[in-house]
Design an enzyme around this catalytic site. Structure first.
Site, PDB file in Angstrom:
ATOM      1  N   HIS A 136       0.801  -1.234   0.000  1.00 22.81           N
ATOM      2  CA  HIS A 136       0.000   0.000   0.000  1.00 22.81           C
ATOM      3  C   HIS A 136       0.824   1.269   0.000  1.00 22.81           C
ATOM      4  CE1 HIS A 136      -4.024  -1.788   0.683  1.00 22.81           C
ATOM      5  NE2 HIS A 136      -3.324  -2.741   1.269  1.00 22.81           N
ATOM      6  N   LYS A 145      -8.007  14.291   4.847  1.00 23.33           N
ATOM      7  CA  LYS A 145      -7.175  13.082   4.863  1.00 23.33           C
ATOM      8  C   LYS A 145      -6.173  13.236   5.990  1.00 23.33           C
ATOM      9  CE  LYS A 145      -6.244  14.097   0.413  1.00 23.33           C
ATOM     10  NZ  LYS A 145      -6.426  12.933  -0.444  1.00 23.33           N
ATOM     11  N   THR A 164      -8.349   7.016  -1.874  1.00 25.33           N
ATOM     12  CA  THR A 164      -9.687   6.484  -2.109  1.00 25.33           C
ATOM     13  C   THR A 164     -10.738   7.565  -1.896  1.00 25.33           C
ATOM     14  OG1 THR A 164      -9.481   5.601   0.118  1.00 25.33           O
ATOM     15  CG2 THR A 164      -9.329   4.027  -1.683  1.00 25.33           C
TER      16      THR A 164
HETATM   17  C1  GL2 Z   1      -2.401   3.726   2.004  1.00 24.33           C
HETATM   18  C2  GL2 Z   1      -2.059   4.692   0.880  1.00 24.33           C
HETATM   19  O1  GL2 Z   1      -1.302   5.754   1.368  1.00 24.33           O
HETATM   20  C3  GL2 Z   1      -3.273   5.220   0.119  1.00 24.33           C
HETATM   21  O2  GL2 Z   1      -2.847   5.931  -1.010  1.00 24.33           O
HETATM   22  C4  GL2 Z   1      -4.152   4.060  -0.316  1.00 24.33           C
HETATM   23  O3  GL2 Z   1      -5.317   4.536  -0.936  1.00 24.33           O
HETATM   24  C5  GL2 Z   1      -4.507   3.205   0.892  1.00 24.33           C
HETATM   25  C6  GL2 Z   1      -5.320   1.990   0.512  1.00 24.33           C
HETATM   26  O4  GL2 Z   1      -4.660   1.239  -0.444  1.00 24.33           O
HETATM   27  O5  GL2 Z   1      -3.312   2.727   1.524  1.00 24.33           O
HETATM   28  N1  GL2 Z   1      -1.199   3.102   2.488  1.00 24.33           N
HETATM   29  C7  GL2 Z   1      -1.076   3.226   3.818  1.00 24.33           C
HETATM   30  O6  GL2 Z   1      -0.168   2.774   4.512  1.00 24.33           O
HETATM   31  N2  GL2 Z   1      -2.097   3.953   4.288  1.00 24.33           N
HETATM   32  C8  GL2 Z   1      -2.917   4.310   3.260  1.00 24.33           C
HETATM   33  O7  GL2 Z   1      -3.927   4.956   3.376  1.00 24.33           O
HETATM   34  N3  GL2 Z   1      -2.306   4.251   5.600  1.00 24.33           N
END
Ligand code: GL2
Length: 830
Positions: free
Chosen positions: A373, A563, A674
């Site tokens: 992620h 966010k 998202t």
């Molecule tokens: C994240 C990414 O930063 C984000 O861009 C992504 O949409 C989400 C879900 O895949 O995952 N990775 C991460 O460690 N966090 C996120 O939100 N906390």
């Protein structure tokens, strides 16, 4: 099956006693009143909104239990292959409204609740968010559970039942973020879970691991704690299928030490019970960072060990040989947090089931899947070897025994060092991403660009080692149930009316939204569309008024960035842009100001408690807002709000109201994002960089309907190099930005010296490239203003955006996982 003999008592008496889901208003009100009377031991005259919510929730809970029970029995009987989604975070938000909508009972409940003298909206507000996650990663897990149930897929989630979720955020009068605990369970019983005190496993820590002949080992001694299951019911949309999210709570194995207690040593008597309970006490409020905290590693092992024990026990119930394990079980690792599942499954297979190492490795690598992620280096988990050896001695042996790479590249020492599971240094560290990548069947990123970056940067060597076909992409998605039907009921109703199908149809087949496209040309439809946006703005304004006592100008454009606070997400760029706009407004004549399109800018988000720069950004936003909002020259044209304590339920009010939203990360840093999808689904236009899922959204909705700016990913490395070795002063590179920085340094927003560390991240090094992107950012916002002047054209853009968002349903994403990775199939509960 109907063929079995009735197991006990008089069959007809049993059958008479069985109830089914209450669907008519009289049986719903009867059930609510029953719960008021018995479960709550209250009466009509002493019932407040909270009590009424609890009684109504218990009534819905009864229905969910019926469906949940039938679903679990059906799965047990049919023994389909199942998938398990292991996530340390599930950001579920509220359940009541979602459950009513998925059950198709919202109208009936509304009517019943009204008849009982209460107001549905007031009751919905009584529920606390289940905030067992930090941000996008945790919310994604929640969306995937909703989609799995709605698409009738046999998927379970496994997570931890933290006593405290993500902290509550307060903002001090100085603009400082303050953190308070979130005891979300303190209000009494949580109606949405079933405590399963009979489902428990013992989990060991510390101790010694002695190798035995045949590759096995005996791990003994140390500390043992109990994992107790709590099942959270996850209803699908318009289906009986109700899946399970199993959350583990830690408990001491033996209450307390009676000997110490009798000897008068009370402290020692409760010590071990406290340390066991501490494991699931708190969600770590960090996002995108790793830190070698023993308790965090304990959480990770506790959760993977309990989950695997549960999965293996279920598999053993169907009495198949272990070689068939991958035909019945798929395990998805949500990021590297559950990577210990790999050595743990090896330990179970080798040490307990006495399966030879090679066969065990085949089973593991055909069962496990890994989603990455983030490519941010600070988020790639590593654990110090000495800590691992101490806490999990057997797992450390197993990790040392996993040698696959050396065989393929003998002698290529640089490569071996790069790829090793163990990073040299003081201390040595275990690289969890490498372990996750080697011990599984498929690796994926979460948007096209991100998956490409995974393949070409952090896991490049592994692509060369294992072949490209193991690495793929599944672009993230969001559930249209919560993020359209629930949060924007009026828009949902308009869509249903326009598409002339039942909402259950298009909500589960979101590509149907395409049928809205011709209506962009229909003036009456546009009018309805715009009126809904307007009412959603008023709903948000009302929320701000009642919670913060502030008045919001609902005749303005709503511009939203919500966010987690992070330098790479560049909230700083946004607030500097706002200040730039303010300075420009100040210089205009009254006549010029008349032509300006009024704008209200909303921020919300939490900063990790130890993230100093992110907290300074909040402080700057709050104090800039204070000055700007108080200025009589400009306040009709520009106001700024920082809404404290961002949460899923706050997002549900903010998102439907937006005209534009900002997703402005430095290119190549936001894996997907998202919330960008949520805004666009609700007809808000996107201002963003060419990053993450923004790119695919633009492909889907048309580039003329998004406002892109900024440097592209391939340029980022060079620009950073220039900042390091050939720095150009901000004054030269971007005078407009330099002017803004000077005003802040000069004390325009108070706190003269306080912001210097934040401003210096831009003046020196500028790792996130604010100076490089500022001018084109302002250019994009000017384009927004221009486009907004043509109201009809703007509404058309809004309609076309929503209409083209079908791809971003989490149903599409979960079906990709189900078909391409897990090989599981829908199984409808009759
Ligand atoms: C994240 C990414 O930063 C984000 O861009 C992504 O949409 C989400 C879900 O895949 O995952 N990775 C991460 O460690 N966090 C996120 O939100 N906390």
């Amino acid at each position: 099956s109907g063929k079995e003999k009735w197991p006990r008592g008089d069959e007809s008496v049993w059958k008479e006693g069985l109830r089914s889901v209450n669907t008519d208003v009289p049986s719903i009100t009867k059930s609510i009143v029953n719960h008021v009377q018995t479960s709550l031991a209250r009466q009509a005259y002493n019932l407040d909104d909270l009590g009424a919510y609890q009684a109504a929730a218990l009534s819905v809970r009864d229905d969910l239990i019926l469906n949940w029970n039938d679903t679990q029995i059906h799965y047990t009987q049919k023994t389909p292959k199942r998938a398990y989604y292991l996530s340390l975070e599930f950001l579920m938000g509220r359940t009541f409204d979602n459950a009513l909508l998925n059950l198709g009972l919202k109208d009936q409940y509304r009517e019943g609740i009204t008849k009982l003298g209460f107001n549905m909206e007031d009751l919905l507000e009584q529920e606390r968010d289940a905030a067992l996650g930090n941000g996008g990663l945790g919310r994604l897990a929640a969306c995937y559970l909703d989609s799995s149930a709605s698409q009738e897929l046999p998927v379970w989630g496994y997570g931890l039942r933290y006593q405290y979720g993500i902290f509550q955020q307060l903002i001090s009068p100085e603009g400082q973020q303050l953190e308070q605990p979130d005891p979300w369970l303190a209000g009494g019983e949580n109606p949405w879970e079933l405590p399963r005190l009979d489902v428990t496993y013992e989990v060991r820590f510390y101790g010694t691991a002695d190798r035995l002949p045949g590759g096995r080992a005996l791990w003994q001694g140390g500390q043992e704690v109990l994992a107790v299951a709590y099942d959270v019911m996850v209803p699908g949309c318009y289906t009986k299928n109700t899946n399970n999210l199993r959350l583990w709570e830690s408990k001491p194995k033996r209450g307390f030490d009676l000997n110490s207690f009798n000897a008068g040593d009370y402290e020692h008597a409760v010590e071990s019970s406290n340390s066991a309970a501490a494991i699931t006490s708190v969600l770590y409020p960090n996002d995108h960072t790793t830190f070698g905290k023993e308790l965090r590693l304990k959480q990770q092992y506790f959760w993977t060990a309990a989950s695997l024990a549960d999965i293996v026990r279920r598999f053993k119930n169907i009495a198949k040989p272990f070689s068939e394990f991958p035909d019945y079980v798929a395990i998805q690792l949500n990021d590297t947090h559950p990577t210990l599942a790999i050595p743990e499954l090896m330990r179970i297979l080798v040490d307990e089931e006495e399966i030879p190492w090679g066969k065990a490795w085949d089973i593991v690598t055909n069962t496990v899947f890994y989603t990455n992620h983030t490519v941010l280096p600070e988020a790639l988990e590593k654990w110090p070897v000495p800590l691992m050896e101490h806490l999990l001695p057997r797992h450390m042996q197993i990790i040392y025994d996993i040698v696959t790479v050396e065989k393929k590249f003998p002698g290529d020492r640089d490569r071996l060092a790069r790829m090793s599971l163990i990073e040299e240094g003081f201390p040595k560290q275990v690289r969890m991403a490498h372990l996750a990548c080697i011990g599984n069947r498929k690796v994926n990123g979460v948007a096209e660009l991100h998956s490409e970056l995974v393949r070409t940067t952090i896991l490049k060597d592994f692509v060369e080692f294992e072949g490209l076909s193991k690495f793929s992409n599944v672009t993230n998605g969001i559930t249209p149930r919560r993020w359209l039907d629930q949060c924007n009921p009026e828009l949902s109703a308009l869509i249903t009316k326009t598409l002339k199908v039942d909402k259950s149809v298009w909500l589960k087949d979101l590509e149907r939204l395409k049928e809205l496209l011709p209506y962009a040309e229909d003036a009456a439809f546009r009018k309805e569309w715009a009126a809904i946006k307007q009412r959603n703005k008023e709903r948000l304004a009302h929320h701000v008024e009642t919670t913060l006592g502030l008045t919001v100008n609902t005749n303005a454009m709503f511009d939203v960035q919500i966010k987690r606070l992070h330098e790479y997400k560049r909230q700083t760029l946004n607030i500097l842009g706002v200040i730039h706009r303010y300075l420009k407004l100040k210089q205009m004549s009254a006549a010029e100001r008349k032509k300006v399109n009024p704008r209200v800018v909303f921020f919300a988000g939490k900063a990790a408690p130890g993230y100093y720069i992110a907290k300074l950004t909040i402080r700057l936003i709050v104090n800039a807002a204070r000055i700007i909002n108080a200025d009589p020259d400009t306040r009709d044209l520009l106001t700024v709000y920082f809404l404290p304590d961002y949460s899923v339920s706050l997002a549900e009010v903010l998102i439907p109201s937006s005209d534009i939203s900002q997703h402005i990360s430095t290119a190549g840093t936001e894996a997907s994002g998202t919330s960008n999808m949520k805004f666009c689904l609700n007809g808000g236009l996107l201002v963003g960089t060419v990053d993450g899922a923004n790119i695919e959204i633009a492909e889907a909705v048309g580039e003329n309907n998004v406002f892109f700016f900024g440097h592209l990913t391939p340029a980022v490395e060079d620009l950073r190099y220039q900042h390091m070795y050939r720095p150009v002063p901000v004054e030269e590179k971007c005078p407009a930005l330099a002017n803004v920085l000077d005003k802040i340094s000069g004390g325009m927003f108070g706190d003269r010296e306080v912001y210097e560390p934040l401003l210096n991240t831009i003046r020196q090094g500028d790792f996130y490239l604010l100076t490089d992107d500022f001018d084109s950012y302002i250019g994009a916002l000017d384009m927004v203003d221009k486009a907004y002047l043509d109201k009809e054209e703007w509404i058309k853009k809004s309609i076309r955006t929503t209409a083209n968002m079908g791809k971003f349903s989490s149903d599409r994403a979960i079906l990709e996982y189900a078909e391409s990775f897990w090989s599981i199939e829908p199984i409808k509960v009759p």
